[in-house]
Design a protein around this motif. Structure first.
Motif, PDB file in Angstrom:
ATOM      1  N   PRO A 148       0.864  -1.208   0.019  1.00 27.46           N
ATOM      2  CA  PRO A 148       0.102   0.107   0.054  1.00 27.46           C
ATOM      3  C   PRO A 148       0.846   1.313  -0.024  1.00 27.46           C
ATOM      4  O   PRO A 148       1.932   1.295   0.403  1.00 27.46           O
ATOM      5  N   ARG A 149       0.300   2.216  -0.315  1.00 34.89           N
ATOM      6  CA  ARG A 149       0.888   3.782  -0.408  1.00 34.89           C
ATOM      7  C   ARG A 149       2.378   3.704  -1.407  1.00 34.89           C
ATOM      8  O   ARG A 149       2.943   4.629  -0.954  1.00 34.89           O
ATOM      9  N   GLY A 150       2.538   2.663  -1.990  1.00 30.57           N
ATOM     10  CA  GLY A 150       3.745   2.831  -2.785  1.00 30.57           C
ATOM     11  C   GLY A 150       4.763   2.223  -2.185  1.00 30.57           C
ATOM     12  O   GLY A 150       5.795   2.201  -2.660  1.00 30.57           O
ATOM     13  N   LEU A 151       4.453   1.605  -0.949  1.00 31.35           N
ATOM     14  CA  LEU A 151       5.765   1.073  -0.449  1.00 31.35           C
ATOM     15  C   LEU A 151       6.142  -0.318  -0.970  1.00 31.35           C
ATOM     16  O   LEU A 151       5.249  -1.164  -1.431  1.00 31.35           O
ATOM     17  N   MET A 152       7.251  -0.882  -0.944  1.00 33.72           N
ATOM     18  CA  MET A 152       7.781  -2.041  -1.126  1.00 33.72           C
ATOM     19  C   MET A 152       7.879  -2.953   0.304  1.00 33.72           C
ATOM     20  O   MET A 152       8.479  -2.461   1.057  1.00 33.72           O
TER      21      MET A 152
END
Length: 199
Positions: free
Chosen positions: A95-99
């Protein structure tokens, strides 16, 4: 200056950096040169994004040197679960562009077992070690679970160790900050060459 204003100011300054990921090599080499980093069998770290000092090389180097590296998994309540990094193919978009690591989740209390904790920050107060985060409170909750003698290190760009970071009751200070120019323990700067000087 309140936290929201200070946060906006630092985010804007980071966006002006010509090479925001550039300091990563100096920070990585400075950290890996420290015995307490070399001997940390279990390290909690984070996968950097955007203009944060890059951590991907540090994570890979710790893993290659034999450390078990845990990375955070953001939960719906903004708390942090943890899972083990097992090489470059072991992370996937979250989510939210997190890896995030794809390994089995170890629970929010897994950070209690870490021998070294590396966290993100927009700034750290040079006197108190209070860090300025993004405002979600995730890392304050995680840091509250860390043992008192475990090194907690925030990674910063030059100029982000400042005076006057506003502190709130839930804020948990870090014990050190790592910058391209060296490692700061609050009260002393430890230079890459091994010497120290007052902050």
């Amino acid at each position: 200056m309140d936290k929201a204003e200070l946060r906006r100011k630092i985010v804007a300054a980071r966006e002006e950096l010509t090479d925001p990921r550039g300091p990563a090599t100096a920070i990585r080499e400075t950290l890996l040169d420290r015995p307490w980093v070399q001997m940390a069998g279990l390290v909690a770290c984070y996968w950097s994004m955007g203009t944060e000092p890059a951590t991907q090389g540090l994570i890979f180097a710790l893993w290659k040197h034999g450390a078990t590296v845990m990375l955070p998994v953001l939960r719906p309540d903004n708390d942090l679960d943890w899972a083990v990094y097992d090489g470059p193919d072991s992370v996937a978009p979250g989510p939210r562009g997190l890896m995030e690591p794809v390994d089995v989740r170890r629970g929010v209390d897994a950070i209690r077992t870490a021998a070294l904790v590396i966290v993100p920050a927009l700034a750290v107060d040079r006197s108190t070690g209070v860090r300025l985060g993004r405002g979600g409170g995730s890392y304050d909750r995680a840091l509250a679970r860390v043992g008192p003698n475990v090194p907690t290190v925030a990674l910063l760009h030059e100029g982000e160790l400042i005076d006057g970071v506003p502190a709130e009751p839930h804020d948990v200070p870090v014990s050190m900050a790592a910058l391209p120019s060296g490692i700061v323990t609050f009260g002393t700067t430890v230079r890459a060459g091994g010497g120290s000087e007052p902050v």
